[in-house]
Design a protein around this motif. Structure first.
Motif, mmCIF file in Angstrom:
data_model
loop_
_atom_site.group_PDB
_atom_site.id
_atom_site.type_symbol
_atom_site.label_atom_id
_atom_site.label_comp_id
_atom_site.label_asym_id
_atom_site.label_seq_id
_atom_site.Cartn_x
_atom_site.Cartn_y
_atom_site.Cartn_z
ATOM 1 N N GLU A 69 41.531 40.542 -9.081
ATOM 2 C CA GLU A 69 40.293 40.069 -9.732
ATOM 3 C C GLU A 69 39.795 41.070 -10.780
ATOM 4 O O GLU A 69 39.469 40.699 -11.912
ATOM 5 N N TYR A 70 39.761 42.330 -10.406
ATOM 6 C CA TYR A 70 39.212 43.329 -11.345
ATOM 7 C C TYR A 70 40.209 43.652 -12.459
ATOM 8 O O TYR A 70 39.807 44.007 -13.566
ATOM 9 N N LEU A 71 41.489 43.539 -12.163
ATOM 10 C CA LEU A 71 42.510 43.676 -13.222
ATOM 11 C C LEU A 71 42.311 42.567 -14.261
ATOM 12 O O LEU A 71 42.303 42.824 -15.473
ATOM 13 N N ILE A 72 42.132 41.358 -13.782
ATOM 14 C CA ILE A 72 41.976 40.240 -14.719
ATOM 15 C C ILE A 72 40.632 40.318 -15.437
ATOM 16 O O ILE A 72 40.526 39.981 -16.618
ATOM 17 N N PHE A 73 39.607 40.786 -14.758
ATOM 18 C CA PHE A 73 38.327 41.034 -15.439
ATOM 19 C C PHE A 73 38.543 41.992 -16.624
ATOM 20 O O PHE A 73 37.976 41.807 -17.709
ATOM 21 N N GLN A 74 39.382 42.972 -16.439
ATOM 22 C CA GLN A 74 39.651 43.915 -17.544
ATOM 23 C C GLN A 74 40.376 43.225 -18.690
ATOM 24 O O GLN A 74 39.943 43.338 -19.839
ATOM 25 N N VAL A 75 41.458 42.521 -18.395
ATOM 26 C CA VAL A 75 42.250 41.944 -19.489
ATOM 27 C C VAL A 75 41.583 40.721 -20.109
ATOM 28 O O VAL A 75 41.828 40.393 -21.270
ATOM 29 N N ALA A 76 40.713 40.042 -19.353
ATOM 30 C CA ALA A 76 40.109 38.800 -19.845
ATOM 31 C C ALA A 76 38.730 39.016 -20.456
ATOM 32 O O ALA A 76 38.260 38.172 -21.224
ATOM 33 N N GLU A 77 38.057 40.125 -20.109
ATOM 34 C CA GLU A 77 36.714 40.312 -20.643
ATOM 35 C C GLU A 77 36.538 41.699 -21.276
ATOM 36 O O GLU A 77 36.190 41.818 -22.433
ATOM 37 N N ASN A 78 36.788 42.749 -20.500
ATOM 38 C CA ASN A 78 36.580 44.087 -21.064
ATOM 39 C C ASN A 78 37.414 44.313 -22.327
ATOM 40 O O ASN A 78 36.885 44.734 -23.372
ATOM 41 N N GLY A 79 38.703 44.061 -22.245
ATOM 42 C CA GLY A 79 39.580 44.312 -23.391
ATOM 43 C C GLY A 79 39.222 43.458 -24.602
ATOM 44 O O GLY A 79 38.982 43.982 -25.696
ATOM 45 N N PRO A 80 39.159 42.125 -24.419
ATOM 46 C CA PRO A 80 38.844 41.284 -25.588
ATOM 47 C C PRO A 80 37.488 41.596 -26.223
ATOM 48 O O PRO A 80 37.380 41.639 -27.457
ATOM 49 N N MET A 81 36.464 41.824 -25.422
ATOM 50 C CA MET A 81 35.133 42.036 -26.008
ATOM 51 C C MET A 81 35.036 43.417 -26.669
ATOM 52 O O MET A 81 34.502 43.546 -27.767
ATOM 53 N N GLN A 82 35.573 44.441 -25.998
ATOM 54 C CA GLN A 82 35.579 45.766 -26.630
ATOM 55 C C GLN A 82 36.460 45.748 -27.875
ATOM 56 O O GLN A 82 36.153 46.412 -28.879
ATOM 57 N N GLY A 83 37.520 44.982 -27.832
ATOM 58 C CA GLY A 83 38.382 44.845 -29.009
ATOM 59 C C GLY A 83 37.651 44.215 -30.189
ATOM 60 O O GLY A 83 37.797 44.652 -31.339
ATOM 61 N N GLN A 84 36.838 43.203 -29.894
ATOM 62 C CA GLN A 84 36.069 42.571 -30.986
ATOM 63 C C GLN A 84 34.999 43.525 -31.513
ATOM 64 O O GLN A 84 34.710 43.557 -32.710
ATOM 65 N N MET A 85 34.404 44.302 -30.623
ATOM 66 C CA MET A 85 33.450 45.331 -31.070
ATOM 67 C C MET A 85 34.129 46.290 -32.051
ATOM 68 O O MET A 85 33.589 46.606 -33.116
ATOM 69 N N GLY A 86 35.317 46.721 -31.701
ATOM 70 C CA GLY A 86 36.059 47.617 -32.591
ATOM 71 C C GLY A 86 36.337 46.957 -33.931
ATOM 72 O O GLY A 86 36.199 47.579 -34.991
ATOM 73 N N HIS A 87 36.687 45.687 -33.875
ATOM 74 C CA HIS A 87 36.951 44.969 -35.126
ATOM 75 C C HIS A 87 35.719 44.983 -36.037
ATOM 76 O O HIS A 87 35.801 45.349 -37.211
#
Lengths: 219, 219
Positions: A104-122
């Motif tokens: 669950e927490y692995l998928i929380f990372q790849v499905a929310e943390n990564g994509p949203m932080q990635g968009q912030m970086g963009h």
């Protein structure tokens, strides 16, 4: 005898996750640097391995019934845990509650943390227009998500809130670490979340983790 | 005897994924509608179940060693496949190449397709300002990702490109279906990708799938 795994990667927040885990597991691997600054991840030979054309990927010649090539860090980490962490130093036995909380927490990372932080970086660093709406939206969402991880750590007080799940680091911690490391570039200090700050500092003291972060410098 | 699973959900692209799979599996479950239009997913009782405060989640009273509550559609679907699809009608045995390809494409859905299409929806329909940059960015990325899924289907010509992995529908297909169904709201016709168009039409003909889509209407 175990043949070395091939890791196709670059030194991005996603790109360092498999190398950190491979170093922690102590498995032999060789790195092929896929230079995303030259768009090498869209080249024909790489898209054959990963139709999505993004790093990282691994190829494991030890897979039963022929080589396995796998992409998506969530899937790569789960595969490596299943196959190479049978002693459960960084995982829990399949079917246990801890196994599914790790997932669950692995998928929380790849499905929310990564994509949203990635968009912030963009929007902060890469967008050709300065768009406050985008910067604010993704910075707020990124901070919300780290707040959730702080809550997750706080619920594990039985283990001094040192790990996301139970009494050991898992692939859920490793996945988050890749992106937690990139927070400072966006001028966000992880220590504003006290438990996450300690969690981060403890992980950064592990020599295997440091070797994993250096992967993109190797060839 | 199997006690009914509780599904906490709402009729969103993520919210219908578990109900579609539960219907396909034919497992008894009861639905608790968490009304996100009233922000119920942020209420205290729900955040105790899911620290992330987002739907869906399930609670399974049949879990060995006490109830299991699990969130994140990728984790929910994997859990249901592991525990309730032991005949492998919608999954492959653990450790096989097909098992890991299913995991890879499942994670591609939750880590890329869902987040990017979700952002497209935000900029097209929900943002208070009209920001062309955001609309264009996320529409282009969403279309790129469906193009990758078209490529994935094309590589499975041995099975007439009917399934993402091998010779059966898996949780990778079900996850994608939740979001493929929402494409038309954004005026994107899935039939512009010929294999995906056929894949979508075939899935929509299954009565269990249709019942799964109706979940939010029930209480």
């Amino acid at each position: 005898m175990i043949k070395p795994i091939t890791l196709y990667t670059f030194g991005t927040p996603n790109g360092v996750k498999p190398s950190i885990f491979l170093e922690l597991l102590g498995i032999a691997y060789k790195t092929v640097v896929v230079d995303i600054s030259k768009n090498d991840q869209k080249s024909d030979w790489y898209v054959k391995l990963n139709p999505n054309g993004r790093i990282p990927a691994i190829t494991d010649p030890n897979f039963e019934g022929g080589e396995l090539t796998i992409s998506q860090t969530g899937a790569i980490l789960q595969y490596l845990a299943d196959k190479y962490d049978t002693a459960h130093k960084f995982s829990y036995p399949a079917g246990t509650k801890e196994y599914y909380k790790t997932l669950e927490y692995l998928i929380f990372q790849v499905a929310e943390n990564g994509p949203m932080q990635g968009q912030m970086g963009h929007f902060k660093f890469f967008a050709k227009e300065k768009i406050e709406y985008g910067i604010n939206r993704y910075e707020a969402e990124t901070k919300r998500i780290y707040g959730v991880y702080e809550d997750i750590l706080s619920r594990n007080s039985a283990n001094d809130s040192k790990y996301l799940v139970g009494d050991r680091y898992t692939i859920a911690d490793i996945a988050l670490l890749g992106w937690a490391n990139a927070l400072s570039r966006a001028d966000i200090d992880i220590h504003q979340w006290p438990l996450l700050g300690k969690w981060y500092d403890a992980l950064r003291k592990l020599p295997a983790v440091e070797r994993g972060f250096e992967v993109a410098a190797r060839n």
